[in-house]
Structure formats: structure tokens, C-alpha cells
Write a protein that holds these residues in place. Structure first.
Motif, short mmCIF file in Angstrom:
data_model
loop_
_atom_site.label_atom_id
_atom_site.label_comp_id
_atom_site.label_asym_id
_atom_site.label_seq_id
_atom_site.Cartn_x
_atom_site.Cartn_y
_atom_site.Cartn_z
N UNK A 57 46.29 -50.78 30.60
CA UNK A 57 46.72 -50.62 31.99
C UNK A 57 45.55 -50.22 32.87
N UNK A 58 44.66 -49.40 32.34
CA UNK A 58 43.48 -48.97 33.10
C UNK A 58 42.57 -50.15 33.40
N UNK A 59 42.43 -51.06 32.42
CA UNK A 59 41.59 -52.25 32.64
C UNK A 59 42.11 -53.05 33.83
N UNK A 60 43.42 -53.06 34.01
CA UNK A 60 44.03 -53.77 35.12
C UNK A 60 43.90 -52.98 36.43
N UNK A 61 44.31 -51.71 36.42
CA UNK A 61 44.34 -50.94 37.67
C UNK A 61 42.94 -50.70 38.22
N UNK A 62 41.94 -50.65 37.35
CA UNK A 62 40.57 -50.43 37.83
C UNK A 62 40.05 -51.60 38.66
N UNK A 63 40.67 -52.76 38.53
CA UNK A 63 40.30 -53.86 39.42
C UNK A 63 40.55 -53.46 40.88
N UNK A 64 41.69 -52.78 41.11
CA UNK A 64 42.00 -52.34 42.47
C UNK A 64 41.12 -51.19 42.92
N UNK A 130 53.09 -40.72 30.75
CA UNK A 130 52.21 -39.85 29.97
C UNK A 130 52.53 -38.40 30.34
N UNK A 131 53.55 -37.84 29.70
CA UNK A 131 53.94 -36.46 29.99
C UNK A 131 52.86 -35.50 29.48
N UNK A 132 52.27 -35.86 28.36
CA UNK A 132 51.11 -35.12 27.86
C UNK A 132 49.90 -36.02 28.05
N UNK A 133 49.20 -35.91 29.19
CA UNK A 133 48.12 -36.85 29.49
C UNK A 133 46.93 -36.67 28.54
N UNK A 134 46.16 -37.72 28.42
CA UNK A 134 44.93 -37.69 27.63
C UNK A 134 43.79 -38.21 28.51
N UNK A 135 42.60 -38.20 27.95
CA UNK A 135 41.44 -38.66 28.70
C UNK A 135 41.60 -40.12 29.13
N UNK A 136 42.48 -40.87 28.44
CA UNK A 136 42.71 -42.28 28.77
C UNK A 136 43.72 -42.48 29.89
N UNK A 137 44.38 -41.40 30.32
CA UNK A 137 45.51 -41.52 31.26
C UNK A 137 45.09 -41.64 32.71
N UNK A 138 43.85 -41.31 33.03
CA UNK A 138 43.44 -41.18 34.43
C UNK A 138 43.74 -42.43 35.26
#
Length: 274
Positions: A57-64, A130-138
Motif C-alpha cells: 500500500x505504501x508503494x502505491x500511496x507514495x506516488x501521491x 494497523x491498530x498496533x502500527x509498525x515502522x511500515x505503517x507510516x
């Protein structure tokens, strides 16, 4: 056509740098965190179950996100801004860095609260899986969510004389600060991250994910304190992390959450416990 190709080149460079450092820093910081399990904030939840989904999902949203920064920088390069960027100097760099960070925290607070409003929440709910976020959740956001939060980097250069180097520096700080803030591990708690200081530590945003209707800001607690949306356990929680530096700190005692004045209602049931 030349203008389009130039912009695409800037966008591609920003994206490659951002996603590359996201993967590299995420792996290194994640490795470091798991050498210190005592620093985990939510002891009984494993946020890494969503790691693969969050990276995709990050790979996609980082386009924006990268579109916004690239657009702001390119607009400055082409002279399409209301004011020309200030020349770099001993006073312009710190001044505009402070102005930009304060402006962004205000933008982020109110944009984030808006995304918790019923009609808009559907665009933000993926992030709260992500109720318990991780470094990948940003950056685990929908595209609408990413643009709502990160469009600051497109709009601010159009109306503020921020030097491009300062804007990039701000974005780099936001990039790594956001990943650490979502990591779920507390390394920064100190008297400088609780009242009367406006600075925050990882617990601040972790409480937003676990309690939902609190702690909307990014860099500072100012807007949450003024608007009554700071979680009542935050300052106490930071102090407990200070007094127990070995990390033997559970999440704040379970209590019936009383909505603070100004808190925005949201569909808590839409966030499964992961």
C-alpha cells in the motif's frame, strides 16, 4: 512536452529516493527495535502481521506523496509561485524551516481531524487497520488520504518563499520522524516530550492508533492540547517510560475512554485489532 518530461523526471527521482529509503531505513530500524523487545508499547499486539500489505500500500500511496513534493519543487523551478524562494542564508534557512514545520503541523492536525469525519473516514480507515502500527505503517494510506495530508508540499511552495533545500530538508525530517513515530517502540520518552513541552515521542501517535479519537497532530502536541483532543494518558505514560527506562511499561491502565471536548467521533469498530 518538455515540461511534462522534466516533471516526470523530478517525480521519478523523488519517488525512487523516498521508497528506497523507506525500505532501507524500515529494515534497519525494525532490526534495531526487535533487539529491544522491552521497548514495545503495545505488548500484546503483533502489528507485523500486516507488514506485506502495508509495504504494498505504501508503494502505491507514495506516488501521491511524491507527486506533491515534486510538484512543489518543480513549480518553484519554473517560477510559478506567488513569491520567489528566499536565497539561502544564515537567517533564511532556520526561519523558513521553523515556519514550514509549524505550518505543516497545523495543516496536518486539521486535515487529519477532517479525515476522521464520517463522510471522509472511508478514505482514512485503511490506515487505521494497523491498530498496533509498525515502522511500515507510516505510508499505509489510500491515495485520497495521502493527498489530503501531503498536499502541503505542493501548496506551501506556491504561497511561501521556502527555499527548495529547506522544503526537501523538511520532507526528509517528516519522512524519518513519521516512520519512527509509527514504529510501536518507545526510545524517545523524556521530559522534553510531555507537558509543558510541545514535543512528542512515539507513544503520542501510538495512542492515536490504539485509542483512535485522540492525538491528531504530527510534530507537536500543541493543537491537541488547545483543542482538547490529547489523550489523557499521554503525559502520564511518557513519565512512566522515563521512570522505568528498562522498558517495563505496559500500555496505560485500561479505563473507559471519556471523549475529550472537541474529539471527533469515528467508527472505532472499523479498526480490527491487529
Amino acid at each position: 512536452m518538455r515540461t511534462v518530461l522534466e516533471f516526470l523526471a523530478v517525480w521519478a527521482a523523488v519517488y525512487a529516493t523516498t521508497f528506497g529509503t523507506y525500505l532501507a531505513f524500515g529494515a534497519i530500524f525494525n532490526w534495531y527495535c526487535f533487539r529491544h523487545p522491552e521497548r514495545r508499547i503495545q505488548k500484546n499486539r503483533d502489528g507485523l502481521k500486516r507488514r506485506g500489505k502495508e509495504i504494498r500500500q505504501s508503494a502505491w500511496s507514495l506516488l501521491g506523496t511524491c507527486f506533491c513534493l515534486a510538484g512543489g519543487l518543480y513549480a518553484q523551478y519554473r517560477g510559478w509561485t506567488l513569491f520567489a524562494p528566499l536565497e539561502l542564508s544564515w537567517w533564511s534557512v532556520p526561519l523558513m524551516a521553523v515556519v514550514s514545520i509549524l505550518a505543516y503541523d497545523t495543516w496536518y492536525y486539521w486535515g487529519h481531524r477532517a479525515m476522521h469525519w464520517g463522510p471522509l473516514y472511508k478514505h482514512h480507515q485503511y490506515h487505521h487497520r494497523s491498530v498496533a502500527p509498525t515502522v511500515w505503517s507510516n505510508y499505509s494510506d489510500s491515495m485520497v488520504d495521502a493527498l489530503a495530508m501531503q498536499s502541503y508540499y505542493l501548496v506551501a511552495p506556491l504561497i511561501l518563499p521556502i527555499p527548495p533545500l529547506v522544503l526537501v530538508g523538511h520532507r526528509v525530517y517528516d519522512h524519518f520522524n513519521g516512520m519512527i513515530g509509527h514504529s510501536g517502540f518507545e526510545f524517545a520518552a523524556s521530559k522534553w516530550t510531555r507537558v509543558p513541552s510541545p514535543m512528542v515521542c512515539t507513544l503520542f501517535h501510538d495512542l492515536h492508533h490504539s485509542k483512535f479519537n485522540y492525538n491528531y497532530a504530527n510534530f507537536f502536541s500543541f493543537w491537541d492540547r488547545v483543542c482538547g483532543t490529547l489523550h489523557t494518558d499521554y503525559d502520564e505514560g511518557v513519565e512512566r517510560w522515563e521512570t522505568l527506562p528498562d522498558g517495563g511499561v505496559p500500555m496505560p491502565r485500561a479505563r473507559a475512554d471519556k471523549r475529550t471536548p472537541g474529539a471527533v467521533a469515528g467508527p472505532v469498530s472499523a479498526t480490527p485489532a491487529e
